[in-house]
Write a protein that holds these residues in place. Structure first.
Motif, PDB file in Angstrom:
ATOM      1  N   HIS A   1       1.984   3.445   5.887  1.00  0.00           N
ATOM      2  CA  HIS A   1       2.066   4.593   6.844  1.00  0.00           C
ATOM      3  C   HIS A   1       0.947   5.611   6.444  1.00  0.00           C
ATOM      4  CE1 HIS A   1       3.537   7.521   9.838  1.00  0.00           C
ATOM      5  NE2 HIS A   1       3.557   8.297   8.681  1.00  0.00           N
ATOM      6  N   ILE A   2       1.058   5.979   4.970  1.00  0.00           N
ATOM      7  CA  ILE A   2       0.150   7.071   4.585  1.00  0.00           C
ATOM      8  C   ILE A   2      -1.293   6.534   4.799  1.00  0.00           C
ATOM      9  CG2 ILE A   2      -0.641   8.150   2.579  1.00  0.00           C
ATOM     10  CD1 ILE A   2       2.498   8.202   1.634  1.00  0.00           C
ATOM     11  N   LEU A   3      -1.698   5.532   4.183  1.00  0.00           N
ATOM     12  CA  LEU A   3      -2.963   4.916   4.190  1.00  0.00           C
ATOM     13  C   LEU A   3      -3.511   4.849   5.596  1.00  0.00           C
ATOM     14  CD1 LEU A   3      -2.711   2.315   1.267  1.00  0.00           C
ATOM     15  CD2 LEU A   3      -3.577   4.601   1.256  1.00  0.00           C
ATOM     16  N   ARG A   4      -2.531   4.417   6.515  1.00  0.00           N
ATOM     17  CA  ARG A   4      -3.060   4.188   7.930  1.00  0.00           C
ATOM     18  C   ARG A   4      -3.371   5.713   8.732  1.00  0.00           C
ATOM     19  NH1 ARG A   4       1.137   0.494   8.546  1.00  0.00           N
ATOM     20  NH2 ARG A   4       2.296   2.225  10.153  1.00  0.00           N
ATOM     21  N   ASN A   5      -2.561   6.522   8.281  1.00  0.00           N
ATOM     22  CA  ASN A   5      -2.730   7.821   8.932  1.00  0.00           C
ATOM     23  C   ASN A   5      -3.676   8.798   8.391  1.00  0.00           C
ATOM     24  OD1 ASN A   5      -0.709   7.682  11.687  1.00  0.00           O
ATOM     25  ND2 ASN A   5       0.041   6.237   9.919  1.00  0.00           N
ATOM     26  N   CYS A   6      -3.681   8.707   7.200  1.00  0.00           N
ATOM     27  CA  CYS A   6      -4.395  10.112   6.408  1.00  0.00           C
ATOM     28  C   CYS A   6      -5.697  10.124   6.820  1.00  0.00           C
ATOM     29  CB  CYS A   6      -4.490   9.885   4.632  1.00  0.00           C
ATOM     30  SG  CYS A   6      -5.479   8.484   4.295  1.00  0.00           S
ATOM     31  N   THR A   7      -6.237  11.416   6.487  1.00  0.00           N
ATOM     32  CA  THR A   7      -7.654  11.673   6.911  1.00  0.00           C
ATOM     33  C   THR A   7      -8.235  12.668   5.919  1.00  0.00           C
ATOM     34  OG1 THR A   7      -7.273  14.188   7.856  1.00  0.00           O
ATOM     35  CG2 THR A   7      -7.040  12.159   9.298  1.00  0.00           C
ATOM     36  N   SER A   8      -9.610  13.096   5.842  1.00  0.00           N
ATOM     37  CA  SER A   8     -10.291  13.463   4.925  1.00  0.00           C
ATOM     38  C   SER A   8      -9.642  14.961   4.782  1.00  0.00           C
ATOM     39  CB  SER A   8     -11.516  13.564   5.106  1.00  0.00           C
ATOM     40  OG  SER A   8     -11.834  14.306   6.269  1.00  0.00           O
ATOM     41  N   GLN A   9      -8.903  15.242   5.745  1.00  0.00           N
ATOM     42  CA  GLN A   9      -8.255  16.739   5.356  1.00  0.00           C
ATOM     43  C   GLN A   9      -6.816  16.633   5.010  1.00  0.00           C
ATOM     44  OE1 GLN A   9     -10.043  19.728   5.800  1.00  0.00           O
ATOM     45  NE2 GLN A   9     -11.720  18.261   6.009  1.00  0.00           N
ATOM     46  N   SER A  10      -6.500  15.661   4.669  1.00  0.00           N
ATOM     47  CA  SER A  10      -4.965  15.332   4.363  1.00  0.00           C
ATOM     48  C   SER A  10      -4.752  15.593   2.753  1.00  0.00           C
ATOM     49  CB  SER A  10      -4.467  13.910   4.495  1.00  0.00           C
ATOM     50  OG  SER A  10      -4.782  13.880   5.883  1.00  0.00           O
ATOM     51  N   LEU A  11      -3.370  15.862   2.284  1.00  0.00           N
ATOM     52  CA  LEU A  11      -2.906  15.980   0.951  1.00  0.00           C
ATOM     53  C   LEU A  11      -1.946  14.839   0.789  1.00  0.00           C
ATOM     54  CD1 LEU A  11      -2.958  17.313  -1.737  1.00  0.00           C
ATOM     55  CD2 LEU A  11      -1.115  18.824  -0.738  1.00  0.00           C
ATOM     56  N   LEU A  12      -2.244  14.021  -0.334  1.00  0.00           N
ATOM     57  CA  LEU A  12      -1.531  12.838  -0.685  1.00  0.00           C
ATOM     58  C   LEU A  12      -0.968  12.923  -1.870  1.00  0.00           C
ATOM     59  CD1 LEU A  12      -3.884   9.924   0.753  1.00  0.00           C
ATOM     60  CD2 LEU A  12      -2.435  11.555   2.027  1.00  0.00           C
ATOM     61  N   LEU A  13       0.446  12.619  -2.296  1.00  0.00           N
ATOM     62  CA  LEU A  13       1.044  12.629  -3.493  1.00  0.00           C
ATOM     63  C   LEU A  13       1.815  11.448  -3.569  1.00  0.00           C
ATOM     64  CD1 LEU A  13       2.326  16.259  -3.215  1.00  0.00           C
ATOM     65  CD2 LEU A  13       0.535  15.687  -4.247  1.00  0.00           C
ATOM     66  N   PHE A  14       1.453  10.558  -4.543  1.00  0.00           N
ATOM     67  CA  PHE A  14       1.800   9.091  -4.673  1.00  0.00           C
ATOM     68  C   PHE A  14       2.656   9.331  -6.151  1.00  0.00           C
ATOM     69  CE2 PHE A  14      -1.515   7.987  -2.061  1.00  0.00           C
ATOM     70  CZ  PHE A  14      -0.973   7.200  -0.992  1.00  0.00           C
ATOM     71  N   ASP A  15       3.704   8.668  -6.270  1.00  0.00           N
ATOM     72  CA  ASP A  15       4.510   8.955  -7.667  1.00  0.00           C
ATOM     73  C   ASP A  15       5.044   7.529  -7.832  1.00  0.00           C
ATOM     74  OD1 ASP A  15       5.485   9.504  -9.955  1.00  0.00           O
ATOM     75  OD2 ASP A  15       7.238  10.440  -8.752  1.00  0.00           O
ATOM     76  N   GLU A  16       4.306   6.817  -8.666  1.00  0.00           N
ATOM     77  CA  GLU A  16       4.896   5.620  -9.422  1.00  0.00           C
ATOM     78  C   GLU A  16       4.780   4.327  -7.995  1.00  0.00           C
ATOM     79  OE1 GLU A  16       5.056   5.182 -12.158  1.00  0.00           O
ATOM     80  OE2 GLU A  16       5.272   7.004 -13.054  1.00  0.00           O
ATOM     81  N   VAL A  17       3.541   4.365  -7.475  1.00  0.00           N
ATOM     82  CA  VAL A  17       3.683   3.348  -6.591  1.00  0.00           C
ATOM     83  C   VAL A  17       3.404   1.982  -6.934  1.00  0.00           C
ATOM     84  CG1 VAL A  17       2.120   2.330  -4.726  1.00  0.00           C
ATOM     85  CG2 VAL A  17       2.659   4.787  -4.660  1.00  0.00           C
ATOM     86  N   GLY A  18       4.105   1.019  -6.537  1.00  0.00           N
ATOM     87  CA  GLY A  18       3.883  -0.375  -7.173  1.00  0.00           C
ATOM     88  C   GLY A  18       4.918  -0.881  -8.178  1.00  0.00           C
ATOM     89  N   ARG A  19       6.088   0.114  -8.644  1.00  0.00           N
ATOM     90  CA  ARG A  19       6.563  -0.187  -9.905  1.00  0.00           C
ATOM     91  C   ARG A  19       7.857  -1.003  -9.376  1.00  0.00           C
ATOM     92  NH1 ARG A  19       5.092   1.214 -14.945  1.00  0.00           N
ATOM     93  NH2 ARG A  19       7.181   1.528 -15.661  1.00  0.00           N
ATOM     94  N   GLY A  20       8.113  -1.326  -8.095  1.00  0.00           N
ATOM     95  CA  GLY A  20       9.236  -1.887  -7.506  1.00  0.00           C
ATOM     96  C   GLY A  20       9.074  -3.517  -7.664  1.00  0.00           C
ATOM     97  N   THR A  21       8.098  -4.032  -8.099  1.00  0.00           N
ATOM     98  CA  THR A  21       7.824  -5.491  -8.138  1.00  0.00           C
ATOM     99  C   THR A  21       7.155  -5.830  -9.600  1.00  0.00           C
ATOM    100  OG1 THR A  21       6.457  -7.272  -6.961  1.00  0.00           O
ATOM    101  CG2 THR A  21       5.302  -5.201  -7.185  1.00  0.00           C
ATOM    102  N   SER A  22       6.537  -7.093  -9.803  1.00  0.00           N
ATOM    103  CA  SER A  22       6.101  -7.616 -11.196  1.00  0.00           C
ATOM    104  C   SER A  22       5.158  -6.504 -11.647  1.00  0.00           C
ATOM    105  CB  SER A  22       5.850  -8.931 -11.062  1.00  0.00           C
ATOM    106  OG  SER A  22       4.604  -9.073 -10.180  1.00  0.00           O
ATOM    107  N   THR A  23       4.869  -6.425 -12.951  1.00  0.00           N
ATOM    108  CA  THR A  23       3.830  -5.632 -13.318  1.00  0.00           C
ATOM    109  C   THR A  23       2.530  -5.724 -12.972  1.00  0.00           C
ATOM    110  OG1 THR A  23       5.207  -5.710 -15.434  1.00  0.00           O
ATOM    111  CG2 THR A  23       2.938  -4.853 -15.723  1.00  0.00           C
TER     112      THR A  23
END
Length: 852
Positions: free
Chosen positions: A665-687
């Motif tokens: 949802h974030i990647l589909r809707n963000c724009t150049s004027q957006s502020l994005l904060l990701f914390d530990e994306v990808g930790r829910g699956t294999s390394t």
């Protein structure tokens, strides 16, 4: 007793005039608990009785030993209604009026009001100052049209969301938190299939509520539906909604549901404390508090609006705030009071609140005008209303309920004054008349008495009765006495006995006139409420600035974000006395420093750092100062956070799946004027799966034509190698290692972290020493394997399944020359594996070419 006998008794108990009447009425209100008025009680029967007795914790009995029933006193119904509303129930209030013409022993009854969670207006049934929204969802082909009506204030807000954006609808519902959601019957199944709406209970309206095919504007249809439902509940048609305000897309900072929850803007799992709202809330009025909450959830994207708020604050700083705050402190909730006036539920004290509000407007006018503060409330128009109320309203304590004390002032109505005098001095008049008659007649046995049958009378002994004056009229003869009356006693008696009715009629008549007069000034009073609320809001922001040492941020012309010594506004405010929050600088732009990869151990403060960036951005866009010593911030159009995740078991969605949906949802809707904060994306699956996903996300953001400002916190240290890509740079949480201990300094520094210290954190948390020790051994083994991968990348002969033939050795020499300039020793595992894959692909292609 046999089953047949029980059934017969039950049928007989239902087959009475009263129960038949009950069943007929209940059939029309199947989805409501029917409060059936019987004398001084509201009775409930059958299934309603079972439901209500369980929720209200009252005794469940039986009528004629067969029909389940329970009841509550009518005068204390509000407390019971509140419990039923909290349980999500609707209540139909059925009152009795007069004897039925066809059966004089049976009272006629009808439902006069349906009380539902979203249509409450009673002060003691509402949750303080908080808005209480009734929601209407109307999906069309491409857009979903939504209306939010706070029936208690009359406010109506409308907006539209794309049908393909269920996350957007979910976010708006999280902001407004409606008490009740209405849908048309034809739309129910469709809406139940939408994400996060399938588990909600809807109030279903008939298709006719929309207003028919002739209504072309969907917003008008939404309005029609809301008004239809209000009319259904307020059956006398007394309650109306105000003109709707449309919230246009792009006018406010967009935040999804997860962002609102992650940032704990207005509430959290512990309640209302330790939220951004609680830190900012120094408001003294209900309207000010509602505005503050609304503006936190809908930050502005219009610089002109923010500049207007800053200008007001600068003007207010010129004068002491305490006198203004003291004036605002005494104001009631004008919006809700006016709604009660429209629904004939106002109280005498409400007039005092309106009078106080107008008087406050007068007193503040000169003060605010003197500093050039822009006020727009129509003070001249309200002068007439102020005079009107002042001429009539009792100057001392007013009763809560009309009739329980003085409402109108003395000397306003001569007839009322006489009635009050009769009520208060009637006995004095009687005693004075008795003394006067005894003196003028010389009859020693003369007394004036009273009983319910005869009323007031002059009593004289039989011996002296013959001496009674001729103007005395005989009322009754007893064995030892005679009872008389005269014109003066009849006059006094009439005044005393009629005084209560006279007072009640006169005050009720004037109350209704005054109510009508107040309602003539509805628009002016609502403007006054809005102005007071905004003033209260501005003063609250100033108070927060003074209390916490915040700073006005400048507007960033180049879209970059800079904060010197920024802090988390909520965490800092909650720190114990003597503790100090560790501040950090923030630097994000749209160029080389657009995407910050944040590394560091758990407990080092990564999540706090990211949240303080978001919260300060929101503070800026509501017109507040920010928690920093110096700041320059842009206006961002969208704020997304991907912090933490939970599963959605009812929809069969794992934690990782939910995480990926939010990321998508974030990647589909963000724009150049957006502020994005990701914390530990990808930790829910294999390394390697998780690392690959995180890697690809960062590449995607880096390759955007104009990169959104992003902080990407991760434990995948391998990702720090992506700093070679445009716009990506590394920052880390600083730590200090000494004597086998780690000190988390909470400071953000440029560069990448050395390691994660996860095992040390596990030790701090009390994990058994044997587990901690074994974890260290496994970590050493895994670290050595990383080195092995790098070695194998440079020397393919070490692969167990690879024994190079002469042609392959020739290829290897060519390939080795090609990669000799690469920093193989510092390669990450992902880079190494990619390099191996590339080498194998070219080797296979060479083999196939040689075979051909």
């Amino acid at each position: 007793m046999s089953t047949e006998r029980i059934e017969a008794d039950f049928s007989a108990a239902l087959d009475t005039p009263m129960m038949r009447q009950y069943m007929d009425i209940k059939a029309k209100f199947k989805d409501s608990v029917l409060f059936f008025r019987m004398g001084d009680f509201y009775e409930m029967f059958l299934e309603d009785a079972k439901i209500a007795s369980a929720i209200l914790d009252i005794a469940l009995t039986k009528r004629q030993n067969s029909v389940p029933m329970c009841g509550i006193p009518y005068h204390s119904k509000d407390a019971y209604i509140a419990k039923l509303l909290s349980a999500g129930k609707k209540i139909a209030i059925c009152e009795q009026s007069k004897p039925d013409d066809s059966n004089p022993k049976l009272m006629t009854r009808e439902v006069v009001r349906i009380i539902t969670p979203g249509t409450v207006i009673e002060e003691n049934l509402l949750s303080g100052y908080r808005s209480n929204y009734l929601c209407m969802i109307l999906p069309k082909t491409a857009l979903v049209f939504v209306g939010m009506a706070d029936v208690s204030t009359g406010e109506v807000l409308q907006f539209a969301i794309s049908v393909s954006d269920p996350e957007g609808l979910s976010a708006e519902l999280e902001k407004f938190q409606p008490s009740e959601i209405c849908v048309l019957e034809k739309d129910k199944e469709r809406i139940l299939g939408w994400e996060r709406l399938g588990e909600k209970n809807f109030t279903v309206l008939p298709a006719s509520a929309e207003g028919g095919n002739e209504v072309k504007d969907p917003f008008h249809s939404v309005r029609n539906c809301l008004e239809y439902y209000v009319r259904e509940n307020y059956r006398d048609g007394s309650l109306t909604l105000r003109e709707a305000k449309v919230l246009n897309a792009g006018s406010f900072l967009e935040m999804d549901r997860e962002t609102i929850l992650n940032l704990e803007l207005t509430e959290n799992e512990y309640g209302k404390n330790h939220t951004l709202f609680s830190v900012l809330n120094f408001c003294h009025t209900a309207k000010g508090k509602r505005l503050l909450k609304q503006r936190i959830l809908f930050p502005e994207t219009d610089l002109a609006v923010l500049e207007s708020r800053w200008e007001k604050q600068d003007l207010l700083r010129k004068i002491p705030s305490q006198p203004i705050l003291q004036s605002l402190k005494d104001l009631g909730d004008l919006e809700r009071i006016l709604t009660r006036f429209r629904n004939n539920k106002s109280a005498p004290r409400d007039f005092r609140t309106i009078l106080t509000a107008i008087e406050t407007a007068f007193s503040l006018k000169e003060t605010l005008h003197a500093i050039g503060y822009p006020i727009r409330y129509p003070i001249a128009k309200l002068t007439d209303l102020e005079t009107y109320i002042r001429e009539r309203l009792h100057t001392e304590e007013l009763p809560v309920i009309l009739g329980n004390g003085k409402f109108l002032k003395d000397e306003f109505l001569p007839e009322l004054d006489r009635a009050r005098e009769a009520g208060s001095k009637g006995m004095d008049w009687i005693l004075e008349l008795e003394a006067s008659e005894k003196k003028s007649t010389g009859l020693s046995t003369l007394k004036i008495k009273y009983n319910k049958i005869v009323g007031y009378f002059i009593e004289i002994s039989r011996n002296q009765a013959e001496q009674a004056p001729k103007e005395y009229l005989k009322k009754q003869t007893l064995v030892t006495t005679e009872r008389f009356t005269n014109s003066r006693l009849e006059e006094i008696e009439r005044a005393i006995l009629e005084s209560d009715d006279t007072i009640r009629i006169l005050e009720r008549t004037e109350f209704e006139k005054m109510t009508a007069e107040v309602l003539r000034f509805t628009n002016e009073l609502l403007e006054l409420s809005e102005e007071f609320g905004d003033l209260d809001f501005q003063l609250s922001l100033i108070k927060a600035e003074e209390n916490y040492g915040w700073t006005r941020a400048k507007f960033s012309q180049n879209s970059g974000s800079f904060m010197k010594d920024s802090r988390h506004p909520v965490v800092e405010a909650a720190l114990p006395v003597g503790s100090k929050f560790v501040p950090n600088d923030v630097q994000l732009d749209t160029g080389d420093n657009a995407i910050a990869i944040l590394t560091g151990p758990n407990m080092a403060g990564k999540s706090t750092f990211m949240r303080q960036i978001a919260l300060n951005q929101i503070l800026f866009q509501i017109g507040s100062c920010v928690s920093a010593t110096k700041a320059e911030l842009p206006i961002v159009d969208k704020l997304f956070t991907r912090i933490g995740a939970g599963d959605n078991l009812t929809a069969g969605e794992s934690t990782f799946f939910v995480e990926m949906k939010e990321t998508a949802h974030i990647l589909r809707n963000c724009t150049s004027q957006s502020l994005l904060l990701f914390d530990e994306v990808g930790r829910g699956t294999s390394t390697y799966d998780g690392m690959s996903i995180a890697w690809a996300i960062l590449e995607f953001l880096s390759e955007m034509p104009r990169r959104p400002k992003t902080v990407f916190a991760t434990h995948y240290h391998e990702l720090t190698e992506l700093s070679r890509l445009p716009g990506i740079w590394n920052i880390h949480m600083e730590t200090l290692e000494k004597d086998d201990k780690v000190l988390f300094l909470k400071k953000v520094k440029p560069g990448k972290a050395k390691k994660s210290f996860g095992i040390y954190v596990a030790q701090l948390a009390g994990v058994p020493e044997t587990v901690v020790k074994r974890a260290g051994e496994i970590l050493s083994d895994l670290e050595s394997r990383k080195k092995e991968i790098r070695i194998q990348t440079r020397e393919p002969s070490l692969f167990q399944d690879f024994q190079p033939s002469s042609p392959e050795q020739t290829f290897w020499k060519e390939w080795k020359n090609e990669i000799s300039s690469l920093p193989l020793d510092s390669m990450t595992p992902i880079e190494a594996l990619r390099l191996l894959d590339e080498w194998k692909r070219k080797l296979n292609a060479r083999k196939k070419s040689d075979q051909d």
